[in-house]
Design an enzyme around this catalytic site. Sequence first.
Site, mmCIF file in Angstrom:
data_model
loop_
_atom_site.group_PDB
_atom_site.id
_atom_site.type_symbol
_atom_site.label_atom_id
_atom_site.label_comp_id
_atom_site.label_asym_id
_atom_site.label_seq_id
_atom_site.Cartn_x
_atom_site.Cartn_y
_atom_site.Cartn_z
ATOM 1 N N TYR A 1 0.901 -2.030 -0.189
ATOM 2 C CA TYR A 1 -0.098 0.151 -0.192
ATOM 3 C C TYR A 1 0.630 0.955 0.180
ATOM 4 O O TYR A 1 0.566 2.393 -0.755
ATOM 5 C CB TYR A 1 -1.628 0.042 1.307
ATOM 6 C CG TYR A 1 -2.554 -1.186 0.710
ATOM 7 C CD1 TYR A 1 -3.359 -0.234 -0.277
ATOM 8 C CD2 TYR A 1 -2.100 -2.401 0.947
ATOM 9 C CE1 TYR A 1 -4.111 -1.266 -0.807
ATOM 10 C CE2 TYR A 1 -3.298 -3.150 0.855
ATOM 11 C CZ TYR A 1 -3.916 -3.139 -0.153
ATOM 12 O OH TYR A 1 -4.905 -3.428 -0.498
ATOM 13 N N ASP B 1 -8.510 5.435 -5.037
ATOM 14 C CA ASP B 1 -7.454 6.786 -5.870
ATOM 15 C C ASP B 1 -8.411 8.157 -5.026
ATOM 16 O O ASP B 1 -9.339 7.916 -5.059
ATOM 17 C CB ASP B 1 -7.198 7.169 -6.522
ATOM 18 C CG ASP B 1 -7.904 7.270 -7.489
ATOM 19 O OD1 ASP B 1 -8.734 8.306 -7.632
ATOM 20 O OD2 ASP B 1 -8.531 6.311 -8.263
ATOM 21 N N HIS C 1 -14.991 1.860 -1.328
ATOM 22 C CA HIS C 1 -13.604 0.627 -0.765
ATOM 23 C C HIS C 1 -12.767 1.161 -0.656
ATOM 24 O O HIS C 1 -11.479 0.986 -0.032
ATOM 25 C CB HIS C 1 -13.606 -0.189 -2.013
ATOM 26 C CG HIS C 1 -14.597 -1.076 -3.189
ATOM 27 N ND1 HIS C 1 -14.459 -1.715 -4.300
ATOM 28 C CD2 HIS C 1 -15.631 -1.579 -2.184
ATOM 29 C CE1 HIS C 1 -15.850 -1.934 -4.417
ATOM 30 N NE2 HIS C 1 -15.780 -2.956 -3.080
ATOM 31 N N CYS D 1 -5.434 6.945 19.734
ATOM 32 C CA CYS D 1 -5.477 5.994 21.441
ATOM 33 C C CYS D 1 -4.062 5.516 21.545
ATOM 34 O O CYS D 1 -3.668 4.429 22.059
ATOM 35 C CB CYS D 1 -6.449 4.721 21.146
ATOM 36 S SG CYS D 1 -6.424 3.285 20.041
ATOM 37 N N THR E 1 -17.536 1.095 -15.107
ATOM 38 C CA THR E 1 -17.775 -0.113 -13.523
ATOM 39 C C THR E 1 -18.415 -1.128 -14.742
ATOM 40 O O THR E 1 -19.297 -0.678 -15.459
ATOM 41 C CB THR E 1 -18.407 0.042 -12.439
ATOM 42 O OG1 THR E 1 -18.553 -0.325 -12.196
ATOM 43 C CG2 THR E 1 -19.942 0.749 -12.750
HETATM 44 ZN ZN LIG Z 1 -6.930 4.507 17.941
#
Ligand SMILES: [Zn+2]
Length: 239
Positions: free
Chosen positions: A51, A89, A104, A135, A172
Amino acid sequence: MIMIFSGAGLSAESGISTFRDHDGLWENYDVMQVCSTQGWKADRTLVTQFYNARRADLQDKKPNAAHLALASLEKKYPGKLYNLTQNVDNLLEKAGCKEVIHLHGTLTDVRCETCEHVWDVGYSVQDVHTSCPRCKSTCVRHNVVMFGEAAPAYEKIYEAIQECEIFIAIGTSGQVIDIVPIVSEFSDSILINPNKEKHVSAFGLQDRYIDEHFKYFLQMGAVEAVPEMMNIIEEFMDV
Ligand SMILES: [Zn+2]
């Protein structure tokens, strides 16, 4: 209102490829290894690297005339567009669209698996030590929906069907999300796709081609279709 539903064909002419172009192997990555929940569980480093490469690849990509046309529609008909895309994108945003629903997920965001916080990382490289700003958990992942998991944004499809009178599918082929049940809810519709494709539903191969369910079929690429698409939309909207 207008429901826009776009797929890979919208971004293809900007040079963005998808796993479907790669026949199972994407720059030496096995697609199922990097795009599935099993692959993510097996090797987070490998998937994170994949990615990172996809995200870096976006940086110099430019929106094409079809992205710009959708941005101009948003300006021309404020509050009247449901702009849904299967693309991960950011070319619609680069074109100036403000309200895009990414069915997605998005390449330029990451997500905390602990608290679900999503944040923009631009084109930057991530590693497995990245921590959540909210967190502090280090369970951070890319923000793209994988095979084997739910896509919560799909509920927006049903919302859009309720709200909209016009359906426009761009680039698509209906292989991931079957668009025939969607278009059957509309009397005014346009399909833009360079290929005439058979309709394969959950029940298997159907007799009618996908385009036969639409009012207009522009059998061409997204960029070439822009002038005709804009004319038809104006006709629909002026009624
Ligand atoms: Zn978090």
